[in-house]
Motif scaffolding. Structure first.
Motif, short mmCIF file in Angstrom:
data_model
loop_
_atom_site.label_atom_id
_atom_site.label_comp_id
_atom_site.label_asym_id
_atom_site.label_seq_id
_atom_site.Cartn_x
_atom_site.Cartn_y
_atom_site.Cartn_z
N ARG A 16 0.83 -1.20 0.00
CA ARG A 16 0.00 0.00 0.00
C ARG A 16 0.87 1.26 0.00
O ARG A 16 1.95 1.28 0.54
CB ARG A 16 -0.94 -0.02 1.20
CG ARG A 16 -1.94 -1.16 1.06
CD ARG A 16 -2.85 -1.27 2.26
NE ARG A 16 -3.70 -2.46 2.08
CZ ARG A 16 -4.34 -3.07 3.05
NH1 ARG A 16 -4.24 -2.61 4.29
NH2 ARG A 16 -5.07 -4.12 2.80
N GLY A 17 0.34 2.29 -0.63
CA GLY A 17 1.03 3.58 -0.64
C GLY A 17 1.97 3.79 -1.80
O GLY A 17 2.66 4.81 -1.88
N PHE A 18 2.02 2.85 -2.75
CA PHE A 18 2.91 2.97 -3.90
C PHE A 18 2.16 3.26 -5.20
O PHE A 18 2.77 3.30 -6.27
CB PHE A 18 3.73 1.68 -4.07
CG PHE A 18 4.66 1.42 -2.92
CD1 PHE A 18 5.88 2.08 -2.83
CD2 PHE A 18 4.30 0.54 -1.91
CE1 PHE A 18 6.74 1.85 -1.76
CE2 PHE A 18 5.15 0.30 -0.84
CZ PHE A 18 6.37 0.96 -0.76
N GLY A 19 0.84 3.40 -5.14
CA GLY A 19 0.06 3.72 -6.33
C GLY A 19 -0.40 2.52 -7.14
O GLY A 19 -0.96 2.68 -8.22
N TYR A 20 -0.16 1.31 -6.65
CA TYR A 20 -0.53 0.12 -7.41
C TYR A 20 -2.04 0.04 -7.66
O TYR A 20 -2.47 -0.30 -8.77
CB TYR A 20 -0.09 -1.16 -6.69
CG TYR A 20 1.40 -1.32 -6.55
CD1 TYR A 20 2.25 -1.15 -7.64
CD2 TYR A 20 1.96 -1.66 -5.33
CE1 TYR A 20 3.62 -1.31 -7.50
CE2 TYR A 20 3.34 -1.82 -5.18
CZ TYR A 20 4.15 -1.64 -6.27
OH TYR A 20 5.51 -1.80 -6.14
N THR A 21 -2.84 0.34 -6.65
CA THR A 21 -4.29 0.24 -6.82
C THR A 21 -4.79 1.30 -7.77
O THR A 21 -5.63 1.00 -8.63
CB THR A 21 -5.00 0.33 -5.46
OG1 THR A 21 -4.51 -0.72 -4.61
CG2 THR A 21 -6.51 0.17 -5.62
N THR A 22 -4.29 2.51 -7.66
CA THR A 22 -4.71 3.57 -8.59
C THR A 22 -4.35 3.19 -10.03
O THR A 22 -5.17 3.34 -10.94
CB THR A 22 -4.06 4.91 -8.22
OG1 THR A 22 -4.49 5.26 -6.90
CG2 THR A 22 -4.46 6.01 -9.19
N GLU A 23 -3.15 2.70 -10.23
CA GLU A 23 -2.72 2.29 -11.57
C GLU A 23 -3.60 1.16 -12.11
O GLU A 23 -4.06 1.21 -13.26
CB GLU A 23 -1.26 1.85 -11.54
CG GLU A 23 -0.72 1.43 -12.89
CD GLU A 23 0.74 0.99 -12.84
OE1 GLU A 23 1.22 0.49 -13.88
OE2 GLU A 23 1.39 1.11 -11.78
N ALA A 24 -3.84 0.16 -11.29
CA ALA A 24 -4.67 -0.97 -11.73
C ALA A 24 -6.11 -0.54 -11.97
O ALA A 24 -6.72 -0.94 -12.97
CB ALA A 24 -4.61 -2.08 -10.68
N ALA A 25 -6.66 0.27 -11.08
CA ALA A 25 -8.05 0.71 -11.23
C ALA A 25 -8.22 1.56 -12.48
O ALA A 25 -9.21 1.43 -13.21
CB ALA A 25 -8.50 1.47 -9.99
#
Length: 149
Positions: free
Chosen positions: A77-86
């Motif tokens: 968490r906190g590395f932007g992975y979810t934003t990038e994937a979403a």
């Protein structure tokens, strides 16, 4: 993991993951490929370790609305992975399916998910619920550039 050439994070394996549901999900998708229960795995780019999952709750509602959901291990968490994937998943959905609107139900205390919704260009929908805040983005909004593709 061997088929994809990845490793699986123990935190994802032991946490609230979709791993135990994958056989049922793949069988359902094979039976009905147009269903909106597509699931993707999130990989840490250097190690190719599975660190989360993202996709849509299905089936697609009659009004062409679907809910997005995701899970990420705490250490990623906190590395932007979810934003990038979403961003990628929302862009794909609007480009390749009949989905008209994507919604998200987010617990008010989940600050990280609230930030992801904002970064996706989702707007809050005023629904009465003590447990969740509701967000939405429509196909037309994505086409107008509200959601990065």
């Amino acid at each position: 993991a061997a088929f994809l050439g990845v490793t699986i994070s123990e935190a994802w394996w032991l946490g609230p993951s979709l791993l135990r549901l994958l056989p049922n999900l793949t069988a359902a998708m094979a039976h009905e490929p147009t269903d909106a229960r597509w699931i993707w795995l999130m990989l840490e780019p250097v190690t190719a370790q599975v660190i989360g999952d993202i996709g849509f709750h299905g089936p697609l509602h009659a009004d062409a609305t679907v809910e997005i959901g995701y899970s990420l291990v705490p250490s990623a968490r906190g590395f932007g992975y979810t934003t990038e994937a979403a961003t990628a998943v929302v862009g794909w959905a609007f480009a390749h399916t009949q989905i008209a609107e994507i919604i998200a139900q987010i617990a008010p205390e989940n600050a990280a998910s609230l930030r992801v919704a904002t970064k996706l260009g989702m707007h809050e929908v005023p629904l009465l619920s003590a447990s969740y805040r509701y967000f939405s983005v429509a196909r037309g909004e994505a086409a107008a550039g509200t959601v990065a593709s």
